[in-house]
Motif scaffolding. Sequence first.
Motif, PDB file in Angstrom:
ATOM      1  N   ALA A  88      15.929  28.144   8.994  1.00 28.46           N
ATOM      2  CA  ALA A  88      15.824  27.031   8.195  1.00 28.46           C
ATOM      3  C   ALA A  88      15.553  25.277   8.640  1.00 28.46           C
ATOM      4  O   ALA A  88      14.770  24.819   7.878  1.00 28.46           O
ATOM      5  N   THR A  89      15.640  25.372   9.915  1.00 27.12           N
ATOM      6  CA  THR A  89      15.233  24.080  10.714  1.00 27.12           C
ATOM      7  C   THR A  89      13.620  24.094  10.712  1.00 27.12           C
ATOM      8  O   THR A  89      13.048  23.222  10.564  1.00 27.12           O
ATOM      9  N   CYS A  90      13.278  25.331  11.101  1.00 24.43           N
ATOM     10  CA  CYS A  90      11.450  25.426  11.190  1.00 24.43           C
ATOM     11  C   CYS A  90      10.804  25.253   9.849  1.00 24.43           C
ATOM     12  O   CYS A  90      10.013  24.675   9.635  1.00 24.43           O
ATOM     13  N   PHE A  91      11.517  25.848   8.823  1.00 24.17           N
ATOM     14  CA  PHE A  91      10.965  25.559   7.541  1.00 24.17           C
ATOM     15  C   PHE A  91      10.948  24.120   7.269  1.00 24.17           C
ATOM     16  O   PHE A  91      10.028  23.799   6.583  1.00 24.17           O
ATOM     17  N   CYS A  92      12.101  23.364   7.360  1.00 25.62           N
ATOM     18  CA  CYS A  92      12.273  21.960   7.153  1.00 25.62           C
ATOM     19  C   CYS A  92      11.296  21.147   7.677  1.00 25.62           C
ATOM     20  O   CYS A  92      10.491  20.168   7.207  1.00 25.62           O
ATOM     21  N   PHE A 146       7.702  21.825   6.302  1.00 26.49           N
ATOM     22  CA  PHE A 146       7.712  21.347   4.792  1.00 26.49           C
ATOM     23  C   PHE A 146       7.376  19.844   4.696  1.00 26.49           C
ATOM     24  O   PHE A 146       6.835  19.365   4.003  1.00 26.49           O
ATOM     25  N   PHE A 147       8.404  18.873   5.496  1.00 26.71           N
ATOM     26  CA  PHE A 147       8.300  17.743   5.642  1.00 26.71           C
ATOM     27  C   PHE A 147       7.236  16.983   6.419  1.00 26.71           C
ATOM     28  O   PHE A 147       7.119  15.796   6.106  1.00 26.71           O
ATOM     29  N   SER A 195       4.276  18.309   6.591  1.00 25.83           N
ATOM     30  CA  SER A 195       3.279  19.088   6.337  1.00 25.83           C
ATOM     31  C   SER A 195       1.940  18.351   6.330  1.00 25.83           C
ATOM     32  O   SER A 195       0.818  18.881   6.883  1.00 25.83           O
ATOM     33  N   ALA A 236       5.812  27.132   5.730  1.00 24.64           N
ATOM     34  CA  ALA A 236       6.322  26.098   5.080  1.00 24.64           C
ATOM     35  C   ALA A 236       5.293  25.083   4.959  1.00 24.64           C
ATOM     36  O   ALA A 236       5.384  24.287   3.746  1.00 24.64           O
TER      37      ALA A 236
END
Length: 326
Positions: free
Chosen positions: A15-19, A22-23, A25, A209
């Motif tokens: 979840a941390t890596c996706f955030c 994503f944010f 990017s 992400a």
Amino acid sequence: MWPRIKRQWFLIALATCFCIGFFASETLQPLLAMTTLRSAIVFSVMWIMGVTLKADAVRQSLARPLPTLLAIGINVLVVPLLCLPAQAILPASAFGGLFVVSLVPCTLASAAVWTRKADGNDSIALMTTVVTNLACIFVIPIGVSLVLARQADISAIEQMRKLATIVVAPLVIAQTMRTIGVAKWADRNKIRLSLLAQFGILSMVVFGAIASAGMIQNADESGVSSIGMTTATLVFLVIAIHLSAFGIGILVSRATGADRASQVAVGFGGSQKTLMVGLQIAIDLGVSVIPMLMYHLFQLTIDTVIAERWKQSSEQMDQNRPSKET
């Protein structure tokens, strides 16, 4: 609380890596152009998983091949068929990502691990893993050309070549290395190697992400709304598809007379999908990676609960046997 966090560290890190991807990017966007780096990460992770895979147990499933064939058939054919109706209710990118999930092979580690935890026949799960991963060089390009032809930017031949290079080749090399003396070293260092593989998967989540952020931004610019509804629909679909494939595996194997251990293996092997290959294919095709991340998250969560309950049931049965005999 700390022991629970320690047990679930990978999901938290995911979840941390996706955030992060994503944010951040816009800053990390140049990473998406590094296709060689992505391929190298996938190759390395597949090699690590392959070199720690004890394929000797697979020979045991050859004595009774039917449960293995059922698990392979469910993984390769039934799951894609379960996904097809979603095309009518999902945006093209989301459906494309979901259909990629259905095409990718069985997980290289967790299917056998969860089967073993539930006192199932892990040789069936291992055989399903090996066959579906080797067959993916045909299954994925054929599935993409039949259903996602409009969204695929690479030809079927190019997909086959790439999958053979980053999925099949590292598995074959890894298993060959095991036969010539690396097996003891790999078994001794399995925990360290598995940790490296997990870091490789997390790096691919960052790539995914970044790609997802770009897709959502393009959707907003195109006037496509209801992202929240699409996400809720995806959550429902990935859970429903996974549980349906799992249930079909249990029911069909039971109907064919398979024992409990084989039923467990068919359930896990037929319904689980590998995150690593799924992320790579989704990014290459330009479809959403969110379905793959969701499927992976829910299959880990759901199958953990199922495995623990089956384990408890098996232990209870073992405890009750002596009293019945007396």
